[in-house]
Design a protein around this motif. Structure first.
Motif, mmCIF file in Angstrom:
data_model
loop_
_atom_site.group_PDB
_atom_site.id
_atom_site.type_symbol
_atom_site.label_atom_id
_atom_site.label_comp_id
_atom_site.label_asym_id
_atom_site.label_seq_id
_atom_site.Cartn_x
_atom_site.Cartn_y
_atom_site.Cartn_z
ATOM 1 N N THR A 100 0.795 -1.352 -0.045
ATOM 2 C CA THR A 100 0.102 -0.059 0.021
ATOM 3 C C THR A 100 1.041 1.302 -0.039
ATOM 4 N N TYR A 121 -5.067 4.520 -4.200
ATOM 5 C CA TYR A 121 -6.013 3.382 -5.096
ATOM 6 C C TYR A 121 -6.602 3.844 -6.367
ATOM 7 N N GLN A 122 -6.843 2.641 -7.272
ATOM 8 C CA GLN A 122 -7.337 3.048 -8.757
ATOM 9 C C GLN A 122 -8.486 2.261 -8.859
ATOM 10 N N TRP A 151 -0.413 -2.347 -4.535
ATOM 11 C CA TRP A 151 0.673 -1.921 -5.701
ATOM 12 C C TRP A 151 1.564 -2.940 -5.737
ATOM 13 N N SER A 152 2.077 -3.424 -6.936
ATOM 14 C CA SER A 152 3.401 -4.299 -7.096
ATOM 15 C C SER A 152 4.578 -3.370 -7.181
ATOM 16 N N ILE A 153 5.717 -3.584 -6.617
ATOM 17 C CA ILE A 153 6.779 -2.741 -6.785
ATOM 18 C C ILE A 153 8.019 -3.505 -7.356
ATOM 19 N N ILE A 213 6.036 0.544 -10.641
ATOM 20 C CA ILE A 213 5.063 0.509 -9.359
ATOM 21 C C ILE A 213 3.791 0.250 -10.375
ATOM 22 N N LYS A 214 3.127 -0.674 -10.096
ATOM 23 C CA LYS A 214 1.866 -1.189 -10.730
ATOM 24 C C LYS A 214 0.744 -1.350 -10.136
ATOM 25 N N ASN A 215 -0.442 -1.001 -10.317
ATOM 26 C CA ASN A 215 -1.569 -1.242 -9.496
ATOM 27 C C ASN A 215 -2.163 -2.522 -9.968
ATOM 28 N N PHE A 218 2.564 3.452 -12.629
ATOM 29 C CA PHE A 218 2.714 4.754 -11.928
ATOM 30 C C PHE A 218 3.876 5.545 -12.604
ATOM 31 N N ALA A 240 -1.292 6.834 -13.310
ATOM 32 C CA ALA A 240 -1.097 5.774 -13.619
ATOM 33 C C ALA A 240 -1.755 5.200 -14.751
#
Length: 140
Positions: free
Chosen positions: A59, A69-70, A90-92, A102-104, A111, A122
């Motif tokens: 988070t 958040y999206q 999010w993945s980092i 950084i992806k939702n 991001f 994003a």
């Protein structure tokens, strides 16, 4: 790793939306970088984002206590005080050039900083004027 970080693309740091806003593109502010470190001033702490490991990723919480958040098909961010809000994970992953992807996790959007708008957002893919951010950990 869990901790407080500044999210920076080039010399542009992501800032919180502030006020009562519940969604939007993240504004940016210019920071000074010397010897791969951010030059700290009185506003640096407010630029820190708290990144916390959770099930499935991380988070990202701003200094205002609101999580990013999206939702829907939007490329902007939504804000919530709930760490368990759908779309708040999010993945980092580090990239070879020192930036991070950084992806939702829910929306699969990346991001990024876009120079045309001078904001962070994003999108489903890296925009022509987009750049991946670096993470600078705040140290005591």
């Amino acid at each position: 790793a869990t901790g407080k970080y500044m999210i920076v693309a080039g010399t542009k740091a992501a800032t919180i939306l502030g006020g009562t806003k519940t969604y939007g593109y993240l504004p940016s502010t210019t920071v000074t970088i010397e010897a791969d470190k951010i030059v700290v001033d009185e506003t640096t702490e407010s630029l820190a984002w708290e990144i916390t490991a959770v099930s499935g990723g991380y988070t990202i919480k701003g200094s205002d206590g609101k999580y990013l958040y999206q939702t829907g098909t939007y490329n902007s961010f939504n804000l919530t005080t709930s760490a368990t809000q759908e779309g708040a994970v999010w993945s980092i992953a580090p990239n070879s050039d020192g930036t991070f992807t950084i992806k939702n996790v829910l929306k699969n959007k990346i991001f990024q900083y876009t120079t045309g708008y001078n904001t962070f957002s994003a999108y489903a893919s890296l925009q022509d004027d987009g750049s991946m951010p670096s993470l600078y950990k705040l140290e005591e």
